[in-house]
Design a protein around this motif. Structure first.
Motif, PDB file in Angstrom:
ATOM      1  N   ILE A  41     -10.131 -10.283   9.024  1.00 37.88           N
ATOM      2  CA  ILE A  41      -8.888 -11.321   9.198  1.00 37.88           C
ATOM      3  C   ILE A  41      -8.563 -11.810   7.804  1.00 37.88           C
ATOM      4  CG2 ILE A  41      -8.424 -13.417  10.039  1.00 37.88           C
ATOM      5  CD1 ILE A  41     -10.546 -13.159  12.386  1.00 37.88           C
ATOM      6  N   TRP A  42      -7.454 -11.532   7.167  1.00 39.21           N
ATOM      7  CA  TRP A  42      -7.064 -11.949   6.028  1.00 39.21           C
ATOM      8  C   TRP A  42      -6.095 -13.260   6.096  1.00 39.21           C
ATOM      9  CZ3 TRP A  42      -8.046  -9.356   1.304  1.00 39.21           C
ATOM     10  CH2 TRP A  42      -8.663  -8.312   1.615  1.00 39.21           C
ATOM     11  N   LEU A  43      -6.218 -13.892   4.863  1.00 43.72           N
ATOM     12  CA  LEU A  43      -5.189 -15.137   4.644  1.00 43.72           C
ATOM     13  C   LEU A  43      -4.089 -14.515   4.071  1.00 43.72           C
ATOM     14  CD1 LEU A  43      -4.450 -17.982   5.301  1.00 43.72           C
ATOM     15  CD2 LEU A  43      -5.790 -18.432   3.037  1.00 43.72           C
ATOM     16  N   VAL A  44      -2.868 -14.829   4.147  1.00 45.33           N
ATOM     17  CA  VAL A  44      -1.652 -14.506   3.501  1.00 45.33           C
ATOM     18  C   VAL A  44      -1.280 -15.789   2.904  1.00 45.33           C
ATOM     19  CG1 VAL A  44       0.550 -13.364   3.686  1.00 45.33           C
ATOM     20  CG2 VAL A  44      -1.283 -12.522   4.810  1.00 45.33           C
ATOM     21  N   VAL A  45      -0.989 -15.883   1.610  1.00 44.38           N
ATOM     22  CA  VAL A  45      -0.678 -16.855   0.844  1.00 44.38           C
ATOM     23  C   VAL A  45       0.831 -16.580   0.269  1.00 44.38           C
ATOM     24  CG1 VAL A  45      -0.776 -18.893  -0.556  1.00 44.38           C
ATOM     25  CG2 VAL A  45      -2.665 -17.925   0.725  1.00 44.38           C
ATOM     26  N   ASN A  68      -1.848  -0.298   4.734  1.00 46.95           N
ATOM     27  CA  ASN A  68      -3.259   0.324   4.598  1.00 46.95           C
ATOM     28  C   ASN A  68      -3.762  -0.837   3.374  1.00 46.95           C
ATOM     29  OD1 ASN A  68      -2.321   1.302   1.815  1.00 46.95           O
ATOM     30  ND2 ASN A  68      -1.059   2.788   3.209  1.00 46.95           N
ATOM     31  N   LEU A  69      -5.128  -0.363   2.946  1.00 49.83           N
ATOM     32  CA  LEU A  69      -5.900  -1.087   2.140  1.00 49.83           C
ATOM     33  C   LEU A  69      -5.379  -1.149   0.865  1.00 49.83           C
ATOM     34  CD1 LEU A  69      -9.492  -0.405   3.238  1.00 49.83           C
ATOM     35  CD2 LEU A  69      -8.176  -2.293   3.993  1.00 49.83           C
ATOM     36  N   ALA A  70      -4.719   0.005   0.170  1.00 52.75           N
ATOM     37  CA  ALA A  70      -4.264   0.016  -1.158  1.00 52.75           C
ATOM     38  C   ALA A  70      -2.853  -0.944  -1.066  1.00 52.75           C
ATOM     39  CB  ALA A  70      -3.973   1.471  -1.139  1.00 52.75           C
ATOM     40  N   GLU A  71      -2.351  -1.332  -0.249  1.00 56.02           N
ATOM     41  CA  GLU A  71      -0.919  -2.137  -0.127  1.00 56.02           C
ATOM     42  C   GLU A  71      -1.306  -3.567  -0.114  1.00 56.02           C
ATOM     43  OE1 GLU A  71       1.676  -0.860   2.666  1.00 56.02           O
ATOM     44  OE2 GLU A  71       1.972   1.047   1.934  1.00 56.02           O
ATOM     45  N   ILE A  72      -2.672  -4.034  -0.045  1.00 54.96           N
ATOM     46  CA  ILE A  72      -2.832  -5.338   0.272  1.00 54.96           C
ATOM     47  C   ILE A  72      -2.652  -6.169  -1.312  1.00 54.96           C
ATOM     48  CG2 ILE A  72      -4.655  -7.068   0.265  1.00 54.96           C
ATOM     49  CD1 ILE A  72      -6.238  -5.340   2.194  1.00 54.96           C
ATOM     50  N   PRO A  73      -1.872  -6.875  -1.380  1.00 52.69           N
ATOM     51  CA  PRO A  73      -1.480  -7.551  -2.595  1.00 52.69           C
ATOM     52  C   PRO A  73      -2.578  -8.509  -3.122  1.00 52.69           C
ATOM     53  CG  PRO A  73      -0.325  -8.634  -0.922  1.00 52.69           C
ATOM     54  CD  PRO A  73      -0.911  -7.581  -0.266  1.00 52.69           C
ATOM     55  N   ALA A  74      -2.711  -8.429  -4.383  1.00 59.10           N
ATOM     56  CA  ALA A  74      -3.838  -9.159  -5.038  1.00 59.10           C
ATOM     57  C   ALA A  74      -3.132 -10.632  -5.590  1.00 59.10           C
ATOM     58  CB  ALA A  74      -4.208  -8.283  -6.326  1.00 59.10           C
ATOM     59  N   SER A  75      -3.936 -11.262  -6.047  1.00 58.44           N
ATOM     60  CA  SER A  75      -3.689 -12.786  -6.269  1.00 58.44           C
ATOM     61  C   SER A  75      -2.711 -12.760  -7.503  1.00 58.44           C
ATOM     62  CB  SER A  75      -4.914 -13.583  -6.446  1.00 58.44           C
ATOM     63  OG  SER A  75      -5.554 -13.192  -7.516  1.00 58.44           O
ATOM     64  N   SER A  76      -2.969 -11.830  -8.320  1.00 58.19           N
ATOM     65  CA  SER A  76      -1.950 -11.939  -9.483  1.00 58.19           C
ATOM     66  C   SER A  76      -0.432 -11.515  -9.118  1.00 58.19           C
ATOM     67  CB  SER A  76      -2.658 -10.708 -10.480  1.00 58.19           C
ATOM     68  OG  SER A  76      -2.569  -9.455  -9.824  1.00 58.19           O
ATOM     69  N   LYS A  77      -0.198 -11.051  -8.014  1.00 57.89           N
ATOM     70  CA  LYS A  77       1.076 -10.701  -7.478  1.00 57.89           C
ATOM     71  C   LYS A  77       1.959 -11.908  -7.063  1.00 57.89           C
ATOM     72  CE  LYS A  77       0.559  -6.081  -7.811  1.00 57.89           C
ATOM     73  NZ  LYS A  77       1.470  -5.468  -8.810  1.00 57.89           N
ATOM     74  N   LEU A  78       1.291 -13.158  -7.060  1.00 59.15           N
ATOM     75  CA  LEU A  78       1.949 -14.267  -6.653  1.00 59.15           C
ATOM     76  C   LEU A  78       3.062 -14.769  -7.164  1.00 59.15           C
ATOM     77  CD1 LEU A  78       2.067 -16.762  -4.631  1.00 59.15           C
ATOM     78  CD2 LEU A  78       0.600 -17.878  -6.105  1.00 59.15           C
ATOM     79  N   LEU A  79       3.060 -14.646  -8.679  1.00 59.24           N
ATOM     80  CA  LEU A  79       4.139 -15.043  -9.575  1.00 59.24           C
ATOM     81  C   LEU A  79       5.336 -14.067  -9.555  1.00 59.24           C
ATOM     82  CD1 LEU A  79       2.101 -16.734 -12.336  1.00 59.24           C
ATOM     83  CD2 LEU A  79       3.355 -17.738 -10.450  1.00 59.24           C
ATOM     84  N   THR A  80       5.004 -12.844  -9.278  1.00 56.96           N
ATOM     85  CA  THR A  80       6.055 -11.723  -9.590  1.00 56.96           C
ATOM     86  C   THR A  80       6.536 -11.435  -8.107  1.00 56.96           C
ATOM     87  OG1 THR A  80       4.092  -9.940  -9.232  1.00 56.96           O
ATOM     88  CG2 THR A  80       4.957 -10.519 -11.445  1.00 56.96           C
ATOM     89  N   SER A  81       5.612 -11.209  -6.881  1.00 57.02           N
ATOM     90  CA  SER A  81       6.054 -10.864  -5.760  1.00 57.02           C
ATOM     91  C   SER A  81       6.225 -12.267  -4.768  1.00 57.02           C
ATOM     92  CB  SER A  81       5.304  -9.740  -5.077  1.00 57.02           C
ATOM     93  OG  SER A  81       5.043  -8.691  -5.709  1.00 57.02           O
ATOM     94  N   GLY A  82       5.729 -13.171  -5.159  1.00 58.68           N
ATOM     95  CA  GLY A  82       5.772 -14.214  -4.342  1.00 58.68           C
ATOM     96  C   GLY A  82       4.727 -14.489  -3.290  1.00 58.68           C
ATOM     97  N   HIS A  83       3.790 -13.692  -3.004  1.00 59.29           N
ATOM     98  CA  HIS A  83       2.796 -13.486  -2.148  1.00 59.29           C
ATOM     99  C   HIS A  83       1.472 -12.960  -2.471  1.00 59.29           C
ATOM    100  CE1 HIS A  83       5.892 -10.480  -1.167  1.00 59.29           C
ATOM    101  NE2 HIS A  83       4.544  -9.669  -1.222  1.00 59.29           N
ATOM    102  N   TYR A  84       0.377 -13.142  -1.861  1.00 61.66           N
ATOM    103  CA  TYR A  84      -0.924 -12.511  -1.959  1.00 61.66           C
ATOM    104  C   TYR A  84      -1.733 -12.564  -0.823  1.00 61.66           C
ATOM    105  CZ  TYR A  84      -3.246 -16.668  -3.303  1.00 61.66           C
ATOM    106  OH  TYR A  84      -3.951 -17.879  -3.295  1.00 61.66           O
ATOM    107  N   MET A  85      -2.711 -11.719  -0.603  1.00 61.72           N
ATOM    108  CA  MET A  85      -3.908 -12.164   0.430  1.00 61.72           C
ATOM    109  C   MET A  85      -5.140 -12.102  -0.076  1.00 61.72           C
ATOM    110  SD  MET A  85      -2.298  -8.860   2.841  1.00 61.72           S
ATOM    111  CE  MET A  85      -3.699  -8.764   4.095  1.00 61.72           C
ATOM    112  N   THR A  86      -5.965 -12.981   0.517  1.00 60.86           N
ATOM    113  CA  THR A  86      -7.235 -13.481   0.067  1.00 60.86           C
ATOM    114  C   THR A  86      -8.070 -13.850   1.257  1.00 60.86           C
ATOM    115  OG1 THR A  86      -8.427 -14.895  -1.473  1.00 60.86           O
ATOM    116  CG2 THR A  86      -6.403 -15.782  -0.329  1.00 60.86           C
ATOM    117  N   LEU A  87      -9.266 -14.231   0.995  1.00 54.80           N
ATOM    118  CA  LEU A  87     -10.396 -14.782   2.087  1.00 54.80           C
ATOM    119  C   LEU A  87     -10.439 -13.821   3.062  1.00 54.80           C
ATOM    120  CD1 LEU A  87      -9.331 -18.634   1.625  1.00 54.80           C
ATOM    121  CD2 LEU A  87     -11.365 -17.486   0.799  1.00 54.80           C
TER     122      LEU A  87
END
Length: 272
Positions: A66-70, A84-103
């Motif tokens: 269960i992922w949290l999308v911010v 897929n797992l390779a497409e999960i956005p990291a926290s560094s993508k927040l400022l460029t893509s506007g979102h990331y997944m964590t926890l």
């Protein structure tokens, strides 16, 4: 016939793209700030969500995650679930893509039983709480600004394929500090209790200052005007013991009988 046989082919890529979205189950749950009475539920870099307990029961397997999308609230509509797992956005993508997944959490980490209200471990997820996170793919890094942010939970299997998701939360705005020039320092707008406390503290400070000055005056006066030396130390630096003689009473004069007084020598004559 030939035309009819060729018509479905242009729609095939669109159907393949829409198939995961159409099969994704939408769970009627909205993430929200925890209702527990805690300090710092929303700070300048973090906010605390309630854990999605019992939300994915019956839908998730023991191996699912269960992922949290911010996301920024204005960018949440443009978020596309990774396939897929390779497409999960990291926290560094927040400022460029506007979102990331964590926890990422497993189902056994979200039991249905809530802890007691007096428990030390409150059932919450603190977003942006990992201040030591650096260059890690799914770290929970501090949020870079006030937002506002929106969140949702996404259920994925071991291959990274989404299975279910929740609704997006309402906009969450972080706390912001005030500019020094905007702080009102006029005493007239202070409450009566604050004025009384300030007066008492000022009086105590004045009394402490007076006590310090008095102690300093006594100390320095003893240095400039030393006390008078004792009598034993006035003459020289030698101090000896005083010798007290024994008291000897004078001998009583012998009593002579009348007429036996000794004759006095006549005074010498001054005549030639």
């Amino acid at each position: 016939m030939g035309l009819l046989g060729r018509q479905p082919w242009p729609w095939l890529p669109l159907l393949c793209w829409l198939q995961p979205s159409l099969s994704l189950e939408l769970i009627p749950y909205t993430p929200q700030i925890t209702a527990w009475d805690l300090e710092g539920k929303v700070t300048a870099t973090t906010f605390s969500l309630e854990q999605p307990r019992c939300v994915f029961d019956g839908r998730a397997d023991a191996t699912d995650t269960i992922w949290l999308v911010v996301a920024f609230s204005n960018a949440s509509r443009g978020f596309q679930n990774p396939q897929n797992l390779a497409e999960i956005p990291a926290s560094s993508k927040l400022l460029t893509s506007g979102h990331y997944m964590t926890l990422p959490l497993s189902l056994d980490q979200l039991p249905c039983e809530d802890p007691l209200s007096g428990s030390a471990d409150a059932p919450l997820l603190r977003v942006g709480n990992d201040f030591s996170c650096q260059q890690q793919p799914y770290c929970n890094a501090p949020l870079p600004g006030p937002g506002p942010y929106s969140t949702k939970f996404l259920l994925m299997d071991t291959s990274g394929s989404p299975k279910a998701e929740t609704k997006w939360s309402d906009a969450i705005t972080l706390q912001q500090g005030k500019a020094p020039g905007s702080i009102d320092i006029w005493p007239g707008r202070r409450s009566g209790c604050m004025i009384v406390i300030t007066s008492i503290l000022s009086s105590l400070a004045g009394l402490l200052l007076l006590a310090f000055l008095a102690a300093s005056t006594v100390h320095f006066s003893s240095l400039w005007w030393p006390e008078e030396a004792p009598e034993q130390l006035r003459i020289g630096s030698f101090m000896g013991k005083r010798y007290m003689t024994h008291h000897i009473p004078p001998s009583e004069a012998a009593t002579l009988p009348v007429g036996c007084e000794p004759a006095l020598d006549p005074l010498p004559s001054l005549s030639p």
